[in-house]
Design a protein around this motif. Structure first.
Motif, PDB file in Angstrom:
ATOM      1  N   VAL B 286      24.692 -39.301  -3.143  1.00  0.00           N
ATOM      2  CA  VAL B 286      25.230 -39.687  -1.842  1.00  0.00           C
ATOM      3  C   VAL B 286      24.091 -39.578  -0.825  1.00  0.00           C
ATOM      4  O   VAL B 286      23.370 -38.578  -0.804  1.00  0.00           O
ATOM      5  CB  VAL B 286      26.394 -38.760  -1.427  1.00  0.00           C
ATOM      6  CG1 VAL B 286      26.961 -39.191  -0.069  1.00  0.00           C
ATOM      7  CG2 VAL B 286      27.489 -38.774  -2.493  1.00  0.00           C
ATOM      8  N   ILE B 287      23.921 -40.626  -0.027  1.00  0.00           N
ATOM      9  CA  ILE B 287      22.891 -40.605   1.018  1.00  0.00           C
ATOM     10  C   ILE B 287      23.593 -40.642   2.365  1.00  0.00           C
ATOM     11  O   ILE B 287      24.365 -41.563   2.644  1.00  0.00           O
ATOM     12  CB  ILE B 287      21.923 -41.797   0.881  1.00  0.00           C
ATOM     13  CG1 ILE B 287      21.218 -41.742  -0.486  1.00  0.00           C
ATOM     14  CG2 ILE B 287      20.907 -41.794   2.020  1.00  0.00           C
ATOM     15  CD1 ILE B 287      20.265 -42.890  -0.740  1.00  0.00           C
ATOM     16  N   SER B 288      23.336 -39.630   3.172  1.00  0.00           N
ATOM     17  CA  SER B 288      24.013 -39.573   4.468  1.00  0.00           C
ATOM     18  C   SER B 288      23.052 -39.085   5.536  1.00  0.00           C
ATOM     19  O   SER B 288      21.914 -38.718   5.233  1.00  0.00           O
ATOM     20  CB  SER B 288      25.216 -38.640   4.397  1.00  0.00           C
ATOM     21  OG  SER B 288      24.764 -37.297   4.343  1.00  0.00           O
ATOM     22  N   VAL B 338      26.788 -44.496   0.058  1.00  0.00           N
ATOM     23  CA  VAL B 338      26.268 -44.337   1.421  1.00  0.00           C
ATOM     24  C   VAL B 338      27.412 -44.371   2.440  1.00  0.00           C
ATOM     25  O   VAL B 338      27.871 -45.451   2.820  1.00  0.00           O
ATOM     26  CB  VAL B 338      25.231 -45.434   1.758  1.00  0.00           C
ATOM     27  CG1 VAL B 338      24.612 -45.169   3.140  1.00  0.00           C
ATOM     28  CG2 VAL B 338      24.150 -45.520   0.695  1.00  0.00           C
ATOM     29  N   PRO B 339      27.891 -43.192   2.840  1.00  0.00           N
ATOM     30  CA  PRO B 339      28.901 -43.171   3.903  1.00  0.00           C
ATOM     31  C   PRO B 339      28.222 -43.156   5.267  1.00  0.00           C
ATOM     32  O   PRO B 339      27.259 -42.424   5.474  1.00  0.00           O
ATOM     33  CB  PRO B 339      29.620 -41.837   3.662  1.00  0.00           C
ATOM     34  CG  PRO B 339      28.611 -40.976   2.972  1.00  0.00           C
ATOM     35  CD  PRO B 339      27.578 -41.855   2.331  1.00  0.00           C
ATOM     36  N   ILE B 346      22.530 -48.468   7.498  1.00  0.00           N
ATOM     37  CA  ILE B 346      21.454 -47.863   6.696  1.00  0.00           C
ATOM     38  C   ILE B 346      21.623 -48.217   5.219  1.00  0.00           C
ATOM     39  O   ILE B 346      20.653 -48.253   4.460  1.00  0.00           O
ATOM     40  CB  ILE B 346      21.418 -46.335   6.943  1.00  0.00           C
ATOM     41  CG1 ILE B 346      21.077 -46.065   8.419  1.00  0.00           C
ATOM     42  CG2 ILE B 346      20.424 -45.641   6.026  1.00  0.00           C
ATOM     43  CD1 ILE B 346      19.777 -46.675   8.906  1.00  0.00           C
ATOM     44  N   VAL B 347      22.862 -48.518   4.824  1.00  0.00           N
ATOM     45  CA  VAL B 347      23.089 -48.910   3.421  1.00  0.00           C
ATOM     46  C   VAL B 347      22.206 -50.102   3.037  1.00  0.00           C
ATOM     47  O   VAL B 347      21.749 -50.213   1.900  1.00  0.00           O
ATOM     48  CB  VAL B 347      24.584 -49.214   3.171  1.00  0.00           C
ATOM     49  CG1 VAL B 347      25.036 -50.465   3.912  1.00  0.00           C
ATOM     50  CG2 VAL B 347      24.875 -49.343   1.677  1.00  0.00           C
ATOM     51  N   MET B 360      25.165 -49.844  -5.658  1.00  0.00           N
ATOM     52  CA  MET B 360      25.194 -49.458  -4.249  1.00  0.00           C
ATOM     53  C   MET B 360      26.627 -49.483  -3.754  1.00  0.00           C
ATOM     54  O   MET B 360      27.325 -50.467  -3.968  1.00  0.00           O
ATOM     55  CB  MET B 360      24.388 -50.507  -3.476  1.00  0.00           C
ATOM     56  CG  MET B 360      23.976 -50.104  -2.106  1.00  0.00           C
ATOM     57  SD  MET B 360      22.818 -48.761  -2.127  1.00  0.00           S
ATOM     58  CE  MET B 360      21.645 -49.345  -3.346  1.00  0.00           C
ATOM     59  N   GLN B 361      27.084 -48.409  -3.139  1.00  0.00           N
ATOM     60  CA  GLN B 361      28.426 -48.459  -2.578  1.00  0.00           C
ATOM     61  C   GLN B 361      28.452 -47.846  -1.182  1.00  0.00           C
ATOM     62  O   GLN B 361      28.218 -46.660  -0.997  1.00  0.00           O
ATOM     63  CB  GLN B 361      29.418 -47.741  -3.502  1.00  0.00           C
ATOM     64  CG  GLN B 361      30.865 -47.958  -3.105  1.00  0.00           C
ATOM     65  CD  GLN B 361      31.262 -49.443  -3.055  1.00  0.00           C
ATOM     66  OE1 GLN B 361      31.153 -50.150  -4.063  1.00  0.00           O
ATOM     67  NE2 GLN B 361      31.680 -49.921  -1.882  1.00  0.00           N
ATOM     68  N   LEU B 362      28.763 -48.680  -0.216  1.00  0.00           N
ATOM     69  CA  LEU B 362      28.943 -48.228   1.157  1.00  0.00           C
ATOM     70  C   LEU B 362      30.322 -47.592   1.298  1.00  0.00           C
ATOM     71  O   LEU B 362      31.296 -48.062   0.700  1.00  0.00           O
ATOM     72  CB  LEU B 362      28.839 -49.439   2.101  1.00  0.00           C
ATOM     73  CG  LEU B 362      29.305 -49.263   3.549  1.00  0.00           C
ATOM     74  CD1 LEU B 362      28.347 -48.373   4.339  1.00  0.00           C
ATOM     75  CD2 LEU B 362      29.442 -50.628   4.229  1.00  0.00           C
TER      76      LEU B 362
END
Lengths: 292, 387
Positions: B286-288, B338-339, B346-347, B360-362
């Motif tokens: 997860v990228i936040s 990417v929440p 940013i996604v 890739m999942q927003l």
């Protein structure tokens, strides 16, 4: 013998008397033949010389446009900012270094259309700076569009059938916004312009000098008013000196009479004085004045 | 150089992010703030207005955000450290002068306490929807640095870092807070002044006449002068040569712009600030950034309990984007989630850097509140099932 003596005489090289104040490495300048901006720069340079100020402590700030290029030709700390924003930049500069003498030098479109809000607020606050407006009644650099100073019926490219957009009376705007010194002259009145700039720079607080100036390329030509010289003759014949005139009465009509003179000269406490006095009263010894 | 102990409010405080950012600016040596009231950022300048008379600073409430964002640059050229503070609508007005600061290489700090948009949007509610505007909002090519705190403590710490980076690289640095972080009250520990490192401006030692405004001498960042020191320099927002004079040619434009961009991009690894959690061996990462990183925690914890190998990366500097880092990571994981409190910003950067190497999942959210942790959890589970 005589011949030899003659040969030894050094002919001084012709030098611009205000050359030390100019960035000669940037000449020639961009202004058109007959334009009045160069004349105002000459007056400004002479006023600065006469003022005996330490020129290392004088900063000049311009916006965008033909007059906006003045900063780039003066051998001073000089700033060519964004369109209309010379005054708020100068406000930050002055407040952060109170020892500086700050001159904002820009055109009527820059200072009073996009920058109009900043002008009235700096005058209201009485930030210690001099604003010199070269008013050529038109947008020069972008090609002759009407400005908030263009007289009604004068033509510009964006009002090709003549303007019906009521213009500002700049001295009245400056006066009613709180400027402590307000004068208007034309580029015909070079000695008066020089004196007015000298007085404005010496004035403590917000001072304003409007200089009516020809734009032969984009105003005079489109309005069939001849060249720069014809405009100078017009200024000579149609200006009326009225020192102390009520600024309400000095609005300009298309090719009408131009009331010139020193209209306002009064003392008000500067923004900095007001700030320091008030905070000293509130905090007493706890107050830590900004040291600059 | 260390912070000034006369101005640093050393101790443990219970304050919100806006107030903490104010204290960070003071600790960093900020002496000039110009601002215009706007929710939810106003508390920063309100506290500045309360504190500055006691620490020798000047606060001025300007007529608008345009004026604020250029007044600070006047103060910088007078030799001071300066910042302005705003939120979305004001940030839009400031774009003009982010560009001016970029081309004139004027070190200054902009704080944006993000709220929902566009236009007036959601004045009192959070969003993270100005992230692309921070990067691209002013016209033309340029680079900035953007930092995203996720707590009041970080509002303090990272505002100091913002000032330091702005001086090091002569670039506007944007502190991209949000309404939640700005109005969240938590414990903030302000260390002693001697523990706070401050980067001072690099003023030239060359005498007037030998100094050129934008001469770099092999470094990427030119030395500065201040008004009144006799250098009589010229600064312009036009394309300019080393002397600082307008010079409008493709050649000068190329040289100037290349350096403006390279001084940031080539130092990306030095500027980079990332927090990693269980990234090693993760299937899904997860990228936040910002407040969303705190909502991610219950989601990843729940997934881990169920045996999902899920890591979490928090971007603390979002710009310059950690391109090489994400590119390498994409080769090791199967998916990124990417929440963000926007409908996808940013996604797209993550996707670009992943270059097809990871799914890739927003997890989008239009703003006004933070995500429900379940939405992030469900997305993690979803990508695992489809990976």
């Amino acid at each position: 013998m005589l011949d030899q003596q003659t040969a030894e005489i050094e002919v001084p090289e012709a030098q611009n008397p205000v050359e030390s104040l100019l960035r000669m490495d940037r000449m020639p300048h961009i202004w058109c033949p007959g334009c009045g901006i160069g004349t105002t720069v000459n007056c400004f340079a002479r006023a600065l010389e006469q003022s005996k100020l330490d020129l290392d402590k004088v900063a000049i700030v311009s916006g965008i446009g033909c007059t906006g290029r003045v900063a780039g030709y003066l051998n001073l700390d000089s700033f060519h900012t964004t369109h209309g924003r010379a005054i708020p930049f100068a406000t930050g500069l002055k407040l952060a270094n109170p020892d500086l003498k700050i001159v904002v030098y820009s055109g009527d479109g820059d200072l009073f259309a996009i920058g109009g809000n900043h002008f009235i607020h700096a005058a209201r606050r009485n930030v210690d700076m001099t604003v010199i407006c070269v008013n050529n009644l038109i947008y020069g650099m972008t090609g002759g569009q009407v400005a908030p100073t263009t007289p009604v019926t004068a033509k510009g490219t964006t009002y090709p059938y003549g303007s019906y957009d009521p213009p500002f009376n700049l001295p009245y705007l400056a006066d009613s916004s709180g400027a402590g010194y307000v004068a208007r002259w034309t580029v015909y009145h070079v000695r008066h312009v020089t004196k007015a700039i000298k007085e404005a720079i010496a004035h403590r607080g917000f001072s304003f000098v409007e200089i009516i100036s020809p734009c032969p390329t984009l105003y005079s030509r489109r309005n069939r008013l001849g060249d720069g010289l014809d405009q100078m003759k017009f200024y000579k014949e149609n200006s009326e000196i009225k020192n102390g005139a009520d600024t309400k009465e000095v609005g300009m009509d298309f090719q009408g009479k131009i009331i010139v003179g020193k209209f306002v000269d009064r003392e008000r406490k500067t923004y900095r004085q007001l700030m320091n006095e008030h905070l000293s009263n509130v905090f007493g010894e706890q107050f830590t004045p900004y040291e600059g | 150089m260390k912070a000034d102990k006369e101005t640093v409010l050393t101790g443990a405080h219970f304050i919100d992010g806006d107030h903490a950012a104010c204290e960070g600016a003071i600790a960093a040596g900020c002496k000039f703030v110009a601002g215009y009231p706007i929710t939810p950022s106003t508390e920063v300048v309100e506290r500045i207005a309360l504190r500055f008379p006691l620490v020798g600073g000047i606060f001025i409430q300007m007529e608008d955000e345009i004026a604020s964002s250029i007044a600070i640059q006047g103060a910088v050229w007078a030799g001071k450290k300066a910042m302005t503070v705003t939120s979305g609508p004001g940030f839009s007005l400031m774009m003009e002068h982010i560009g001016y600061a970029a081309i004139t290489e004027t070190p200054c700090v902009f704080i944006n306490v993000q709220r929902g948009g566009p236009s007036t949007g959601l004045p009192t509610l959070p969003a993270q929807a100005d992230m692309m505007q921070a990067r691209w909002g002013s016209h033309g090519d340029y680079e900035i640095i953007a930092i995203v705190p996720n707590s009041p403590q970080e509002c303090f710490d990272l505002t100091i870092r913002a000032f330091n980076l702005s001086e090091e690289y002569r670039v506007p640095v944007l502190v991209m807070m949000d309404e939640c972080v700005g109005h969240m009250t938590e414990k903030v520990v302000i260390p002693e002044a001697r523990q706070i490192d401050i980067v001072e401006r690099k003023f030239t030692k060359k005498p007037p006449g030998e100094y050129k405004m934008f001469e770099t001498n092999g470094t990427m960042v030119p030395e500065m002068v201040k008004v009144g020191d006799g250098y009589r320099t010229h600064l312009t927002g036009l394309t300019h040569d080393e002397q600082g004079y307008p010079a409008m040619s493709p050649k000068v434009q190329q040289r100037m712009l290349r350096r403006l961009v390279d001084k940031i991009l080539l130092n990306e690894e030095k500027i980079r600030h990332i927090e990693e959690d269980h990234v090693e061996g993760a299937d899904v990462v997860v990228i936040s950034y910002g407040i969303t990183s705190r909502v991610v925690l219950p989601a990843v914890n729940k997934a881990r309990k169920e045996g999902v190998k899920v890591g979490h990366i928090r971007l603390i500097t979002v710009w310059p984007f950690p391109e090489s880092y994400i590119r390498e990571l994409a080769k090791k994981v199967s998916a990124f989630v990417v929440p963000e409190l926007n409908l996808g910003q940013i996604v797209h950067e993550v996707e670009r850097c992943a270059a097809g190497n990871a799914v890739m999942q927003l997890v989008p959210h239009a703003g006004g509140a933070v995500h429900a942790p379940e939405d992030i959890y469900d997305t993690i589970k979803g990508v695992i099932e489809h990976a």
